[in-house]
Design a protein around this motif. Structure first.
Motif, PDB file in Angstrom:
ATOM      1  N   LYS A   1       2.377 -11.727   9.221  1.00 20.18           N
ATOM      2  CA  LYS A   1       3.160 -11.327  10.395  1.00 20.18           C
ATOM      3  C   LYS A   1       4.387 -10.513  10.006  1.00 20.18           C
ATOM      4  O   LYS A   1       4.775  -9.577  10.712  1.00 20.18           O
ATOM      5  CB  LYS A   1       3.565 -12.569  11.187  1.00 20.18           C
ATOM      6  CG  LYS A   1       2.362 -13.279  11.824  1.00 20.18           C
ATOM      7  CD  LYS A   1       2.746 -14.629  12.408  1.00 20.18           C
ATOM      8  CE  LYS A   1       1.505 -15.353  12.913  1.00 20.18           C
ATOM      9  NZ  LYS A   1       1.819 -16.721  13.425  1.00 20.18           N
ATOM     10  N   ALA A   2       4.970 -10.841   8.857  1.00 25.46           N
ATOM     11  CA  ALA A   2       6.136 -10.084   8.394  1.00 25.46           C
ATOM     12  C   ALA A   2       5.764  -8.676   7.948  1.00 25.46           C
ATOM     13  O   ALA A   2       6.616  -7.771   7.945  1.00 25.46           O
ATOM     14  CB  ALA A   2       6.812 -10.831   7.244  1.00 25.46           C
ATOM     15  N   ASN A   3       4.506  -8.470   7.572  1.00 27.80           N
ATOM     16  CA  ASN A   3       4.062  -7.170   7.067  1.00 27.80           C
ATOM     17  C   ASN A   3       3.106  -6.471   8.037  1.00 27.80           C
ATOM     18  O   ASN A   3       2.356  -5.571   7.634  1.00 27.80           O
ATOM     19  CB  ASN A   3       3.369  -7.347   5.719  1.00 27.80           C
ATOM     20  CG  ASN A   3       4.351  -7.713   4.615  1.00 27.80           C
ATOM     21  OD1 ASN A   3       4.949  -6.845   3.982  1.00 27.80           O
ATOM     22  ND2 ASN A   3       4.527  -9.008   4.394  1.00 27.80           N
ATOM     23  N   LEU A   4       3.127  -6.878   9.299  1.00 28.49           N
ATOM     24  CA  LEU A   4       2.172  -6.353  10.271  1.00 28.49           C
ATOM     25  C   LEU A   4       2.265  -4.834  10.418  1.00 28.49           C
ATOM     26  O   LEU A   4       1.241  -4.154  10.573  1.00 28.49           O
ATOM     27  CB  LEU A   4       2.377  -7.021  11.632  1.00 28.49           C
ATOM     28  CG  LEU A   4       1.444  -6.557  12.749  1.00 28.49           C
ATOM     29  CD1 LEU A   4      -0.019  -6.762  12.370  1.00 28.49           C
ATOM     30  CD2 LEU A   4       1.773  -7.271  14.055  1.00 28.49           C
ATOM     31  N   ALA A   5       3.447  -4.270  10.340  1.00 29.72           N
ATOM     32  CA  ALA A   5       3.592  -2.817  10.522  1.00 29.72           C
ATOM     33  C   ALA A   5       2.798  -2.052   9.459  1.00 29.72           C
ATOM     34  O   ALA A   5       2.112  -1.064   9.764  1.00 29.72           O
ATOM     35  CB  ALA A   5       5.063  -2.428  10.475  1.00 29.72           C
ATOM     36  N   ASP A   6       2.883  -2.503   8.212  1.00 33.48           N
ATOM     37  CA  ASP A   6       2.150  -1.831   7.141  1.00 33.48           C
ATOM     38  C   ASP A   6       0.642  -2.073   7.268  1.00 33.48           C
ATOM     39  O   ASP A   6      -0.175  -1.184   6.983  1.00 33.48           O
ATOM     40  CB  ASP A   6       2.640  -2.317   5.780  1.00 33.48           C
ATOM     41  CG  ASP A   6       4.043  -1.829   5.457  1.00 33.48           C
ATOM     42  OD1 ASP A   6       4.392  -0.712   5.910  1.00 33.48           O
ATOM     43  OD2 ASP A   6       4.781  -2.555   4.780  1.00 33.48           O
TER      44      ASP A   6
ATOM     45  N   ALA B   1      -2.289   0.850   7.760  1.00 32.84           N
ATOM     46  CA  ALA B   1      -3.497   0.966   6.934  1.00 32.84           C
ATOM     47  C   ALA B   1      -4.744   1.003   7.805  1.00 32.84           C
ATOM     48  O   ALA B   1      -5.673   1.784   7.558  1.00 32.84           O
ATOM     49  CB  ALA B   1      -3.568  -0.208   5.959  1.00 32.84           C
ATOM     50  N   ALA B   2      -4.782   0.171   8.836  1.00 32.72           N
ATOM     51  CA  ALA B   2      -5.941   0.136   9.722  1.00 32.72           C
ATOM     52  C   ALA B   2      -6.066   1.427  10.519  1.00 32.72           C
ATOM     53  O   ALA B   2      -7.141   2.048  10.582  1.00 32.72           O
ATOM     54  CB  ALA B   2      -5.834  -1.060  10.665  1.00 32.72           C
ATOM     55  N   GLU B   3      -4.984   1.875  11.123  1.00 30.23           N
ATOM     56  CA  GLU B   3      -5.033   3.042  12.000  1.00 30.23           C
ATOM     57  C   GLU B   3      -5.188   4.345  11.238  1.00 30.23           C
ATOM     58  O   GLU B   3      -5.536   5.372  11.826  1.00 30.23           O
ATOM     59  CB  GLU B   3      -3.780   3.077  12.874  1.00 30.23           C
ATOM     60  CG  GLU B   3      -3.727   1.917  13.863  1.00 30.23           C
ATOM     61  CD  GLU B   3      -2.476   1.932  14.733  1.00 30.23           C
ATOM     62  OE1 GLU B   3      -1.635   2.851  14.556  1.00 30.23           O
ATOM     63  OE2 GLU B   3      -2.335   1.030  15.584  1.00 30.23           O
TER      64      GLU B   3
END
Length: 398
Positions: free
Chosen positions: A145-150, A154-156
């Protein structure tokens, strides 16, 4: 067990390694079928589909399975994306089905139309991450959850259309199950989500250093091609609601059914469905879905998920009957997959639902069609016309 020699093995299906979608490659398979089975494929071979358009949809083509196609309607929609009267193509071999849906559509249209609401629409992939113990699995969820932005980046990075909306988390034993939820534009998006999620998992593997970790791309809680209660609660594909208020006098005139009897029948059906453990307390959503899916090039296996439904009826003080069905996992597309094939595209175009920007409209038309079928079959049962209708229209006679 004695190992067969190459000479004893069954022959392989003919395949052209350079281009398996040419007329000559298809004819070779026709000859193979005739030699192996004695069956001529005159009807299967008769098709207007250009085989050059099939790569990505099919392997080893031999022709087309022709399913009869009927037209039901008009269905009046008062939706956010679909407004007006629609005529819906239905591919089926079940007699009475098209007539029954047309009847339900006429009832709905006379009642003023069906109101449709697209609540949300996501597609999932659900990787599970493996650890040595439950505490590490729990702590991984906090790191995630703390690294959700990264992880999202990667997914997008693998798709122009897909966007990672949110991720669900479930720690079970020493595993951390996740459920990635994407918006997918006008595509159904299963493959899109698989590719994006795999890229996200690889990023996680490269950047999580707190403990040894491995992952399985699908931990099965995305429940692809099968129903699950999780899909009903959290949605898979579109969650769409179709609702209509049926005036008592109209129903008496058109169906010879009192709304009070219809309301009572729905109570009985819901109780029976609860006792049986059904995934839909309605009557036959799968009939509409299968017929529309085949006609419009949807993935027919997604009927397994899409047929789940929640029917709610309310007898109003004036005797009118409010009727709704919620489809929590309707998986459809207006772009990609089989939607661009010749006849499938024509069927979508009949609904003005082919291509970009049309999936919301299509979801609403499908939901309205399902509701029409629920109302029509219910009135047939209550008015004691069900068996006679099938006897008149649903039997092949020489």
């Amino acid at each position: 067990m004695t190992k067969k020699t190459p000479a004893e093995r069954a022959p392989s299906i003919p395949r052209d390694k350079t281009d398996n979608f040419t007329d000559s490659a298809i004819e070779a398979r026709h000859d193979f079928i005739s030699e192996r089975t004695g069956v001529s494929v005159a009807h299967v071979a008769h098709t207007s589909q250009d085989p050059a358009q099939l790569p990505g949809n099919l392997e080893n083509p031999i022709g087309t399975a022709q399913v009869p196609l009927g037209l039901a309607g008009p269905l009046r929609l008062n939706g956010e994306h679909a407004q007006g009267d629609f005529y819906v193509p239905l591919a089926t071999t079940e007699g009475t089905l098209v007539a029954s849906y047309s009847r339900g559509m006429r009832i709905i249209s006379e009642a003023g139309g069906v109101k449709t609401t697209l609540v949300e629409r996501y597609m999932q992939r659900a990787p599970v991450f493996h650890f040595a113990d439950a505490r590490t699995a729990r702590d991984f969820g906090l790191w995630f959850k703390a690294n959700l932005a990264d992880i999202r980046a990667a997914a997008e990075g693998t798709t122009r259309t897909g966007k990672l909306s949110h991720v669900e988390h479930y720690t079970i034993a020493k595993m951390h199950y996740t459920r990635f939820n994407y918006t997918t534009g006008d595509a159904a998006g299963q493959n899109m989500c698989g590719k994006a999620t795999d890229a996200a998992c690889k990023w996680i593997m490269a950047n999580f250093s707190d403990a040894p970790i491995r992952y399985t791309l699908s931990g099965a809680i995305d429940t692809d091609k099968k129903h699950s209660q999780l899909n009903t609660i959290h949605s898979r594909g579109a969650r769409v609601v179709a609702e209509v208020t049926l005036p008592r006098e109209l129903m008496m005139k058109m169906t010879r059914c009192d709304t009070r009897d219809l309301y009572r029948a729905r109570q009985v059906s819901t109780l029976g469905g609860l006792h049986a453990g059904t995934t839909n307390n309605g009557l036959h959503a799968a009939n509409a879905l299968a017929a529309i899916f085949i006609a419009t090039g949807q993935d027919a296996a997604n009927v397994a998920e899409s047929q789940a439904g929640l029917t709610y009826v309310e007898l109003l003080e004036n005797g009118d009957l409010y009727w709704s069905i919620t489809l929590p996992s309707l998986i459809v597309a207006t772009y990609g997959g089989g939607t661009g094939l010749a006849t499938q595209r024509e069927c979508l175009e009949m609904l003005d639902c082919y291509g970009a920007g049309k999936v919301g409209k299509f979801c609403e038309i499908v939901a309205g069609t399902v509701l029409a079928g629920e109302i029509s079959l219910s009135t047939a049962v209550v008015s004691d016309e069900w068996v006679n209708s099938h006897d008149a229209h649903g039997r092949n006679r020489p």
